[in-house]
Every structure is written in structure tokens, then in C-alpha cells.
Design a protein around this motif. Sequence first.
Motif, PDB file in Angstrom:
ATOM      1  N   SER A 165     -15.666 -36.495  53.841  1.00  0.00           N
ATOM      2  CA  SER A 165     -15.320 -35.231  53.195  1.00  0.00           C
ATOM      3  C   SER A 165     -16.614 -34.520  52.829  1.00  0.00           C
ATOM      4  N   THR A 174     -12.134 -27.147  57.009  1.00  0.00           N
ATOM      5  CA  THR A 174     -11.684 -28.241  56.156  1.00  0.00           C
ATOM      6  C   THR A 174     -12.116 -27.927  54.729  1.00  0.00           C
ATOM      7  N   GLU A 216     -11.557 -32.634  51.208  1.00  0.00           N
ATOM      8  CA  GLU A 216     -10.494 -33.106  52.093  1.00  0.00           C
ATOM      9  C   GLU A 216     -11.051 -34.125  53.083  1.00  0.00           C
ATOM     10  N   GLU A 217     -10.489 -35.334  53.064  1.00  0.00           N
ATOM     11  CA  GLU A 217     -10.925 -36.377  53.987  1.00  0.00           C
ATOM     12  C   GLU A 217     -10.421 -36.059  55.389  1.00  0.00           C
ATOM     13  N   SER A 241      -6.881 -34.416  59.317  1.00  0.00           N
ATOM     14  CA  SER A 241      -7.034 -34.596  57.876  1.00  0.00           C
ATOM     15  C   SER A 241      -6.230 -35.826  57.483  1.00  0.00           C
TER      16      SER A 241
END
Length: 141
Positions: free
Chosen positions: A53, A87, A91-92, A71
Motif C-alpha cells: 500500500s 489506488t 489500500e492494499e 485490491s
Amino acid sequence: MEKLPKPATAKNPPERFTGDVWLDPIAGPREPGQRMTVATVRFAPGARTAWHSHAHGQTLHVTQGVALVQSRGGEVIEVAAGQTVYTPPGEEHWHGATPDDFMEHLAMLDLAEDPAATTTWLEHVTDDEYRRPARTDEQES
């Protein structure tokens, strides 16, 4: 105006990537208060990032090939050359090339106040996660 020297291409470390990935820096902060960094990143077929992230989010613009992007908890999506994906902060996600083709994208992000906190690297993407069927533009309609 200042013409900048061309930095050397760097191969990305296996702790953060699966497969062969190369990075060419384009731009970074030059003055106090500037935070944007831009790089060209090239992925060999099947190569991908680990889950990660970014403190201030990331914009990817695919310049060649087709990227796979996911995601955490979401679908794998295909992003074709000429398309851009964003992204949000924290957010991973992961991104990489398809199994059969090279992919290149511009990666754009802002450095965190502590540059070491800009990107949080997590575990590698498993082969099962990578091989999940991808959603294409046709499936979005």
C-alpha cells in the motif's frame, strides 16, 4: 531549466517482487515541499509486485501490454495500454504482467513525510491469487 542525468535502470528486489521487474526513475522531488515521484516499471511475463500500500495512493498508467491489478478482497482487473488506474491511500493491492506478455507502466506517487513510510510492503501474491480470472472492460458493461 536543468537537464537531469539519466539514472541507471534498477532491477527490483525479490523480497518485493515475483519474477523480473526493472525500474527507471523519471522524476523525483527537486525542491523543498515537492513529493511526487514518477518511474517507468517493466514487468516480464508473470512478474508482479507483492501486496503493498502507499501512504498517499498511487496512479499507474499502462504504456505497453496489459496489467493485472487487484485490491485486497477485490477482483483482478485487466488494465490495457493507454488506461490508468488509481489506488487510494492505504489500500492494499498488487499489480503485474499477464502470464504471457511483458507489461510496462508509469508509476506515480507522492512521498510520505518520512520517505521510508511511502510504501508498506506485505507478503507475496500467491500463484492462486495471481491466476484468478481477470475482469475485462467487456465484463464491466
